[in-house]
Scaffold this motif. Structure first.
Motif, PDB file in Angstrom:
ATOM      1  N   ASP A 148      45.342  41.218  31.414  1.00  0.00           N
ATOM      2  CA  ASP A 148      44.709  41.669  30.170  1.00  0.00           C
ATOM      3  C   ASP A 148      45.583  42.745  29.521  1.00  0.00           C
ATOM      4  O   ASP A 148      46.675  43.044  30.000  1.00  0.00           O
ATOM      5  CB  ASP A 148      43.271  42.144  30.429  1.00  0.00           C
ATOM      6  CG  ASP A 148      43.189  43.354  31.348  1.00  0.00           C
ATOM      7  OD1 ASP A 148      44.229  44.001  31.607  1.00  0.00           O
ATOM      8  OD2 ASP A 148      42.077  43.647  31.817  1.00  0.00           O
ATOM      9  N   GLU A 149      45.093  43.355  28.444  1.00  0.00           N
ATOM     10  CA  GLU A 149      45.894  44.341  27.714  1.00  0.00           C
ATOM     11  C   GLU A 149      46.211  45.580  28.549  1.00  0.00           C
ATOM     12  O   GLU A 149      47.164  46.302  28.271  1.00  0.00           O
ATOM     13  CB  GLU A 149      45.197  44.748  26.392  1.00  0.00           C
ATOM     14  CG  GLU A 149      43.836  45.380  26.559  1.00  0.00           C
ATOM     15  CD  GLU A 149      42.703  44.382  26.679  1.00  0.00           C
ATOM     16  OE1 GLU A 149      41.578  44.811  26.969  1.00  0.00           O
ATOM     17  OE2 GLU A 149      42.928  43.168  26.508  1.00  0.00           O
ATOM     18  N   ASP A 150      45.425  45.832  29.614  1.00  0.00           N
ATOM     19  CA  ASP A 150      45.686  46.977  30.495  1.00  0.00           C
ATOM     20  C   ASP A 150      46.557  46.597  31.695  1.00  0.00           C
ATOM     21  O   ASP A 150      46.848  47.446  32.541  1.00  0.00           O
ATOM     22  CB  ASP A 150      44.363  47.568  30.998  1.00  0.00           C
ATOM     23  CG  ASP A 150      43.527  48.135  29.859  1.00  0.00           C
ATOM     24  OD1 ASP A 150      44.115  48.653  28.888  1.00  0.00           O
ATOM     25  OD2 ASP A 150      42.284  48.041  29.943  1.00  0.00           O
ATOM     26  N   GLY A 151      46.934  45.306  31.799  1.00  0.00           N
ATOM     27  CA  GLY A 151      47.790  44.858  32.893  1.00  0.00           C
ATOM     28  C   GLY A 151      47.056  44.369  34.125  1.00  0.00           C
ATOM     29  O   GLY A 151      47.671  44.116  35.153  1.00  0.00           O
ATOM     30  N   TYR A 152      45.737  44.231  34.024  1.00  0.00           N
ATOM     31  CA  TYR A 152      44.947  43.787  35.184  1.00  0.00           C
ATOM     32  C   TYR A 152      44.669  42.283  35.123  1.00  0.00           C
ATOM     33  O   TYR A 152      44.396  41.733  34.057  1.00  0.00           O
ATOM     34  CB  TYR A 152      43.612  44.537  35.254  1.00  0.00           C
ATOM     35  CG  TYR A 152      43.773  45.970  35.715  1.00  0.00           C
ATOM     36  CD1 TYR A 152      43.814  46.267  37.064  1.00  0.00           C
ATOM     37  CD2 TYR A 152      43.894  46.996  34.785  1.00  0.00           C
ATOM     38  CE1 TYR A 152      43.958  47.583  37.493  1.00  0.00           C
ATOM     39  CE2 TYR A 152      44.054  48.308  35.199  1.00  0.00           C
ATOM     40  CZ  TYR A 152      44.091  48.595  36.554  1.00  0.00           C
ATOM     41  OH  TYR A 152      44.245  49.886  36.977  1.00  0.00           O
ATOM     42  N   VAL A 153      44.719  41.662  36.292  1.00  0.00           N
ATOM     43  CA  VAL A 153      44.402  40.240  36.432  1.00  0.00           C
ATOM     44  C   VAL A 153      43.123  40.149  37.263  1.00  0.00           C
ATOM     45  O   VAL A 153      43.013  40.761  38.327  1.00  0.00           O
ATOM     46  CB  VAL A 153      45.538  39.472  37.147  1.00  0.00           C
ATOM     47  CG1 VAL A 153      45.155  38.023  37.371  1.00  0.00           C
ATOM     48  CG2 VAL A 153      46.826  39.581  36.356  1.00  0.00           C
ATOM     49  N   LEU A 154      42.163  39.408  36.754  1.00  0.00           N
ATOM     50  CA  LEU A 154      40.929  39.193  37.507  1.00  0.00           C
ATOM     51  C   LEU A 154      41.181  38.172  38.614  1.00  0.00           C
ATOM     52  O   LEU A 154      41.768  37.116  38.375  1.00  0.00           O
ATOM     53  CB  LEU A 154      39.813  38.701  36.587  1.00  0.00           C
ATOM     54  CG  LEU A 154      39.322  39.680  35.525  1.00  0.00           C
ATOM     55  CD1 LEU A 154      38.273  39.011  34.641  1.00  0.00           C
ATOM     56  CD2 LEU A 154      38.764  40.937  36.166  1.00  0.00           C
ATOM     57  N   GLN A 155      40.739  38.514  39.818  1.00  0.00           N
ATOM     58  CA  GLN A 155      40.904  37.652  40.985  1.00  0.00           C
ATOM     59  C   GLN A 155      39.562  36.998  41.319  1.00  0.00           C
ATOM     60  O   GLN A 155      38.495  37.568  41.077  1.00  0.00           O
ATOM     61  CB  GLN A 155      41.377  38.473  42.193  1.00  0.00           C
ATOM     62  CG  GLN A 155      42.712  39.164  41.980  1.00  0.00           C
ATOM     63  CD  GLN A 155      43.851  38.170  41.899  1.00  0.00           C
ATOM     64  OE1 GLN A 155      43.852  37.141  42.559  1.00  0.00           O
ATOM     65  NE2 GLN A 155      44.832  38.483  41.061  1.00  0.00           N
ATOM     66  N   PRO A 156      39.574  35.797  41.910  1.00  0.00           N
ATOM     67  CA  PRO A 156      38.323  35.121  42.273  1.00  0.00           C
ATOM     68  C   PRO A 156      37.463  35.977  43.210  1.00  0.00           C
ATOM     69  O   PRO A 156      37.980  36.800  43.964  1.00  0.00           O
ATOM     70  CB  PRO A 156      38.799  33.860  43.001  1.00  0.00           C
ATOM     71  CG  PRO A 156      40.176  33.632  42.501  1.00  0.00           C
ATOM     72  CD  PRO A 156      40.754  35.002  42.235  1.00  0.00           C
ATOM     73  N   ASN A 157      36.169  35.763  43.142  1.00  0.00           N
ATOM     74  CA  ASN A 157      35.236  36.507  43.996  1.00  0.00           C
ATOM     75  C   ASN A 157      35.015  35.771  45.332  1.00  0.00           C
ATOM     76  O   ASN A 157      33.922  35.764  45.872  1.00  0.00           O
ATOM     77  CB  ASN A 157      33.912  36.744  43.268  1.00  0.00           C
ATOM     78  CG  ASN A 157      33.227  35.462  42.852  1.00  0.00           C
ATOM     79  OD1 ASN A 157      33.812  34.387  42.888  1.00  0.00           O
ATOM     80  ND2 ASN A 157      31.982  35.577  42.434  1.00  0.00           N
ATOM     81  N   VAL A 158      36.067  35.173  45.851  1.00  0.00           N
ATOM     82  CA  VAL A 158      36.021  34.432  47.109  1.00  0.00           C
ATOM     83  C   VAL A 158      36.577  35.317  48.209  1.00  0.00           C
ATOM     84  O   VAL A 158      37.688  35.825  48.103  1.00  0.00           O
ATOM     85  CB  VAL A 158      36.851  33.127  47.022  1.00  0.00           C
ATOM     86  CG1 VAL A 158      36.878  32.416  48.351  1.00  0.00           C
ATOM     87  CG2 VAL A 158      36.307  32.222  45.930  1.00  0.00           C
ATOM     88  N   ASN A 159      35.790  35.508  49.261  1.00  0.00           N
ATOM     89  CA  ASN A 159      36.221  36.247  50.440  1.00  0.00           C
ATOM     90  C   ASN A 159      36.457  35.209  51.541  1.00  0.00           C
ATOM     91  O   ASN A 159      35.503  34.593  52.034  1.00  0.00           O
ATOM     92  CB  ASN A 159      35.149  37.259  50.848  1.00  0.00           C
ATOM     93  CG  ASN A 159      35.541  38.076  52.051  1.00  0.00           C
ATOM     94  OD1 ASN A 159      36.238  37.612  52.947  1.00  0.00           O
ATOM     95  ND2 ASN A 159      35.065  39.310  52.082  1.00  0.00           N
ATOM     96  N   SER A 160      37.693  35.020  51.930  1.00  0.00           N
ATOM     97  CA  SER A 160      38.034  33.978  52.904  1.00  0.00           C
ATOM     98  C   SER A 160      37.333  34.163  54.243  1.00  0.00           C
ATOM     99  O   SER A 160      36.973  33.181  54.897  1.00  0.00           O
ATOM    100  CB  SER A 160      39.547  33.928  53.115  1.00  0.00           C
ATOM    101  OG  SER A 160      40.176  33.520  51.928  1.00  0.00           O
ATOM    102  N   LEU A 161      37.108  35.397  54.657  1.00  0.00           N
ATOM    103  CA  LEU A 161      36.413  35.653  55.922  1.00  0.00           C
ATOM    104  C   LEU A 161      34.967  35.150  55.853  1.00  0.00           C
ATOM    105  O   LEU A 161      34.482  34.498  56.791  1.00  0.00           O
ATOM    106  CB  LEU A 161      36.453  37.142  56.259  1.00  0.00           C
ATOM    107  CG  LEU A 161      35.793  37.547  57.576  1.00  0.00           C
ATOM    108  CD1 LEU A 161      36.477  36.849  58.750  1.00  0.00           C
ATOM    109  CD2 LEU A 161      35.835  39.048  57.748  1.00  0.00           C
ATOM    110  N   ILE A 162      34.305  35.405  54.754  1.00  0.00           N
ATOM    111  CA  ILE A 162      32.928  34.920  54.575  1.00  0.00           C
ATOM    112  C   ILE A 162      32.915  33.394  54.531  1.00  0.00           C
ATOM    113  O   ILE A 162      32.056  32.750  55.142  1.00  0.00           O
ATOM    114  CB  ILE A 162      32.297  35.514  53.296  1.00  0.00           C
ATOM    115  CG1 ILE A 162      32.048  37.005  53.495  1.00  0.00           C
ATOM    116  CG2 ILE A 162      31.002  34.785  52.922  1.00  0.00           C
ATOM    117  CD1 ILE A 162      31.596  37.739  52.265  1.00  0.00           C
ATOM    118  N   GLU A 163      33.876  32.806  53.826  1.00  0.00           N
ATOM    119  CA  GLU A 163      33.934  31.348  53.733  1.00  0.00           C
ATOM    120  C   GLU A 163      34.157  30.710  55.108  1.00  0.00           C
ATOM    121  O   GLU A 163      33.536  29.700  55.439  1.00  0.00           O
ATOM    122  CB  GLU A 163      35.030  30.907  52.759  1.00  0.00           C
ATOM    123  CG  GLU A 163      34.826  31.367  51.336  1.00  0.00           C
ATOM    124  CD  GLU A 163      33.517  30.948  50.717  1.00  0.00           C
ATOM    125  OE1 GLU A 163      33.046  29.823  50.974  1.00  0.00           O
ATOM    126  OE2 GLU A 163      32.942  31.748  49.958  1.00  0.00           O
TER     127      GLU A 163
END
Length: 136
Positions: free
Chosen positions: A88-103
């Motif tokens: 985004d304009e602030d340089g942040y990338v949204l990452q998926p809300n997937v936690n591999s340990l929980i999965e």
């Protein structure tokens, strides 16, 4: 014998439901690193399976069914990656809300439930075979 058949049908419905759950968990794991293609876009959102029961009037039993596939509304993680195309304009990338340990934990639970239903079917099948042997 009809009770054994009913138990096999209930167990088979449980296997189908857990099979769907395993497929959804696999999809979550496969997309754990899937970010948006456009700046500030939303990444992959985790999915979850909701179970319910359905009366089979013909057999007179409650079967397990997949009621719905829901999306997890929890917050996305933010990672500072200013050079990334999805930043985004602030340089942040949204990452998926997937936690591999929980999965992986959910996958193990679904696998064990699937196996328990399979064992119940095998036990019912064995009892049916023994009954038929006795009747002959």
């Amino acid at each position: 014998m009809s009770d054994l058949y009913k138990s096999m049908q209930v167990s088979a419905s449980g296997m189908r439901a857990q099979g769907t759950r395993l497929r959804i968990i696999s999809e979550n794991i496969a997309n754990a690193d899937s970010v948006a293609q456009e700046p500030g876009g939303a990444p992959y959102r985790r999915k979850m399976v909701s179970f319910g029961s359905e009366l089979n009037r013909e057999l007179g039993v409650e079967k397990v069914v997949v009621k719905d596939v829901l999306t997890d509304k929890s917050e996305f993680k933010r990672e500072y990656l200013p050079g990334h195309p999805a930043a985004d304009e602030d340089g942040y990338v949204l990452q998926p809300n997937v936690n591999s340990l929980i999965e992986m934990t959910d996958m193990r639970e679904a696998q064990r439930s699937f196996e328990a239903n399979l064992q119940a079917i095998q036990a019912s099948k064995s009892m049916l075979q023994r009954t038929l042997e006795i009747l002959q």
